[in-house]
Scaffold this active site. Structure first.
Site, mmCIF file in Angstrom:
data_model
loop_
_atom_site.group_PDB
_atom_site.id
_atom_site.type_symbol
_atom_site.label_atom_id
_atom_site.label_comp_id
_atom_site.label_asym_id
_atom_site.label_seq_id
_atom_site.Cartn_x
_atom_site.Cartn_y
_atom_site.Cartn_z
ATOM 1 N N ASP A 40 0.863 -1.182 0.000
ATOM 2 C CA ASP A 40 0.000 0.000 0.000
ATOM 3 C C ASP A 40 0.902 1.235 0.000
ATOM 4 O O ASP A 40 2.081 1.143 0.345
ATOM 5 C CB ASP A 40 -0.891 -0.032 1.246
ATOM 6 C CG ASP A 40 -1.749 1.208 1.373
ATOM 7 O OD1 ASP A 40 -2.343 1.620 0.370
ATOM 8 O OD2 ASP A 40 -1.803 1.769 2.481
ATOM 9 N N ASP A 86 -1.570 -0.903 5.989
ATOM 10 C CA ASP A 86 -1.810 -0.403 7.340
ATOM 11 C C ASP A 86 -3.245 0.001 7.606
ATOM 12 O O ASP A 86 -3.594 0.327 8.733
ATOM 13 C CB ASP A 86 -0.910 0.811 7.612
ATOM 14 C CG ASP A 86 -1.412 2.064 6.903
ATOM 15 O OD1 ASP A 86 -1.869 1.944 5.745
ATOM 16 O OD2 ASP A 86 -1.348 3.146 7.516
#
Length: 750
Positions: A438, A638
């Site tokens: 990400d 996250d």
């Protein structure tokens, strides 16, 4: 307490029954979960058509709780809910483990004290009875589930580790029981120093160690349940439903139906999916996009359950409820992906498919051969050697091979900033060839900062920032907070603000000490008659670095622009280089725009592929596509939006600075959000799997050598027989070898 229905204003209806409460707080708790207060059993509150499945064999699906016909493990709900209590099997096995631990220590002292330390606490006869008293509860109560599963494995013809455990423990205990109760039936060949030795400690210790492994596994599975619970917790427990006459009532989320009108107050989580029919607000959709910027919502705009409303009030019409909402779909994706991962112990189970019948066959052959052609007493020698075969084949070392390595690796990893949740993550990371990452919060810090202040002649940087910060102080936008934070760091004074307004998709405006100040994009400047072209080239240069730019007009004149960016984490470039040198293909998946994503990719040293503008299901889908191509995929993220992809990947790597849902969905957590920990995790994974393979090799070598010796193959040429006592010692030695080898992981350099 007693409540007067006529005097109390707090009432709630549930299943055509009205309940009365002393306060609004009690009523809210009841509405959120009536079944909990009415004592409804878990099965009774299950949704119609609920399915239970085996965590080890997801192909097993039943319409009610029970045991798996393949492995005997307790079935779990396929669709978890917040009503689910603690795993009853974990509670039961933990209680059994504590019980066995209390008895196993004195059992070892009594049984091994004389041989190892010269502690002659009892004579041989008394010692046998004391060991029987200590081991019988361990074997017959604490170890009973293993016997039940072993029997199930035989009945269903799916031989596994429990088959080995049941045979090994049963053989050791029954032999010792016979030696204790009727020692006279044993010939002299069974005796040592005039007494028949017993092996209660072997049976008791095996049960204790296997229980330890089961508790560790169940705890790992419980963690995945907490991840799903965290997702379910995003949706509020109640909703404010509007009636046709405009009156408002608080109802349980389960009572909301498609087409209902709901009021969403400032700061509340949106309960279900739908569209805005009245009001205007900004909604935090970071659970979907992973991006911090709130999204403006107005009439006809789509709303997603679990996202958080900002400062405005909204009225929505529900379009999807229950299992049809986006949040429910994410929960299902996480649950399905987590359950699809095969446990590492399956390797030992597959080996047991041929190892167990082979050991039993060798034991039977040993008995037959010795009873026909062995020396006198033939039956005594036959029984002795047959039991020795079963005892030496007891899977103590095999059961320790994986858990010991995992326990040591988990401790070593924690020291290096790598928290390991389960063995599956370590096993899979050893063979990963593709790393999906990400952007926000993983490669970048996830905290926007002011990176540039560019005034035009006639204005100073301090004037530009002070005016912009005064206006942005009225906003809750993350970019606004970055500007205000920078101004406060410089201790700039804010003027008096009036007439603040937000222009959707353009920017914001206000008057500061009576002077009009406008912030926004190029279209915003054009709207107020200001030409931003003198600064467009400089602004474009900032955008190419991944920064967002805000033009500022003061008093109707262009004053400059501000650049706000999410900085790349320190040492990311070095970590990416090390991972690529290790042969990993690295792909960025982000919900941000392509320009920003490409700028970050360039800043970190170049990635193999960049995909932008993605929703949570897109990330999980891409991970699935990569796996379908035969790639072994690790995902680092996250945010809540990363949870489905983290669970779908062969290995999920959660940044420790991320959300609880991401951390619980992943197999590993990198504490402190340090991406260089991925390099350390890779090194630890390879060392651990190498260690596990060594342990399994030692276990099978001991059995491969010990079983033939116990069967008596050396007797014709060397006169060597292996009594059950020495068989037990060999079994203990194999366990010691496994433990010592696992401890070597503490010396791995990360």
């Amino acid at each position: 307490m007693t409540v007067d229905p006529a005097a109390s204003p707090h009432h709630a209806a549930y299943h055509e029954q009205t309940y009365h409460f002393c306060s609004a707080g009690c009523r809210t708790k009841f509405v959120a979960g009536p079944a909990k207060y009415l004592g409804a059993p878990r099965e009774a509150s299950a949704a119609p058509g609920a399915v239970w499945t085996c965590p080890m064999h997801p192909e097993i699906r039943r319409d009610k709780p029970g045991s798996c016909p393949i492995c005997g493990m307790a079935l779990e709900p396929a669709e978890p809910s917040l009503d689910d209590g603690p795993n009853p099997e974990l509670v039961d096995f933990t209680r059994r483990l504590w019980f066995t631990g209390v008895l196993a220590v004195p059992l070892l002292v009594v049984s091994m004290g004389a041989e190892m330390f010269g502690w002659h606490l009892f004579d041989a006869r008394t010692s046998a009875w004391v060991q029987l008293a200590l081991s019988a509860p361990i074997v017959l109560w604490a170890g009973w589930p293993f016997f039940a599963r072993g029997w199930t494995s035989v009945v269903t013809r799916h031989l596994n580790m429990f088959t080995l455990i049941a045979i090994g423990v049963g053989a050791a205990f029954l032999y010792s029981l016979a030696a204790t109760l009727v020692p006279g039936v044993f010939p002299s060949a069974f005796r040592m120093h005039g007494a028949v030795p017993v092996y209660y400690e072997a049976a008791g210790v095996v049960v204790t160690l296997v229980l330890l492994g089961q508790v560790l596994e169940l705890r790992a599975r419980a963690a995945t349940g907490r991840a799903i619970g965290a997702l379910l917790d995003l949706a509020p427990k109640t909703a404010h439903r509007l009636a046709a006459d405009g009156s408002e009532s608080e109802v349980a989320l389960a009572e909301v139906r498609t087409g209902d009108r709901l009021r969403i107050r400032p700061g509340e989580a949106i309960p279900v999916d739908g569209i805005v029919i009245d009001g205007r607000s900004a909604v935090d959709e970071s659970m979907l996009t992973g991006e911090p910027a709130p999204v403006e919502k107005f009439a006809a705009a789509a709303l997603t359950g679990g996202t958080v409303n900002g400062t405005g009030s909204l009225v929505m019409e529900t379009r999807a409820v229950g299992a049809d909402t986006m949040l429910a779909r994410i929960v299902r994706m996480v649950a399905d992906a987590q359950r699809s991962r095969a446990p590492i112990q399956a390797v030992a189970d597959r080996v047991a498919g041929w190892f167990v019948p082979a050991v039993v066959l060798v034991s039977v052959i040993t008995f037959v051969v010795w009873s026909l052609v062995g020396p006198e007493p033939r039956m005594g020698h036959a029984l002795l050697n047959a039991i020795a075969v079963l005892i030496i084949a007891c899977p103590c070392a095999l059961g320790l091979a994986t858990p010991m390595s995992i326990m040591v690796a988990a401790g070593r990893g924690a020291q290096a900033g790598v928290l390991i949740k389960n063995a599956e993550a370590l096993q899979a990371f050893d063979t990963v060839d593709t790393l999906v990452v990400d952007k926000t919060g993983t490669l970048t810090e996830g905290k926007p900062r002011l990176t540039a202040t560019e005034p035009v002649p006639g204005f100073t940087a301090e004037q530009l920032l002070a005016a912009a910060a005064a206006v942005e102080a009225q906003s809750e936008h993350p970019l606004a907070r970055a500007i205000v934070g920078a101004a406060r760091e410089q201790q700039l004074a804010f003027g008096t603000v009036a007439d603040f307004a937000s222009q959707t998709g353009l920017g914001v405006s206000a008057t500061v000490d009576g002077v009009p100040v406008v912030l926004g994009n190029t279209a915003q400047m054009t709207r107020v008659g200001v030409d931003p072209s003198p600064l467009e080239a400089a602004a474009d240069a900032q955008r190419q670095t991944g920064a967002g730019t805000l033009f500022v007009a003061i008093g109707g004149r262009l004053a400059g622009f501000l650049a706000v960016a999410d900085p790349v984490r320190g040492n990311v470039r070095e970590a990416i280089t090390a991972l690529r040198d290790d042969g990993l293909r690295i792909i960025m998946l982000t919900g941000d725009n392509l320009t920003t994503a490409n700028a970050v990719a360039t800043a970190v040293g170049g990635l193999d592929e960049v995909r932008a503008g993605l929703a949570p299901e897109d990330k999980a889908r891409i991970v699935g596509e990569l796996k379908a191509q035969g790639r072994r995929v690790a995902m680092a993220g996250d945010g809540i939006n990363d949870a489905p992809a983290l669970a779908a990947a062969d290995v999920g790597l959660a940044m420790g600075t991320g959300t609880d849902v991401a951390i619980e969905s992943a197999g590993m957590t990198l504490t402190g959000g340090d991406i260089s920990a991925i390099v350390r995790a890779r090194t630890l994974s390879r060392a651990t799997m190498r260690n596990i393979r060594q342990n399994l090799f030692f276990s099978f070598v001991f059995n491969g050598i010990g079983v033939p010796v116990a069967a008596g193959v050396l007797y014709p040429v060397a006169g060597i027989l292996l009594s059950p006592m020495f068989a037990g010692a060999a079994m203990a030695l194999s366990s010691l070898t496994v433990v010592l080898n696992a401890l070597r992981l503490n010396a791995v350099k990360l």
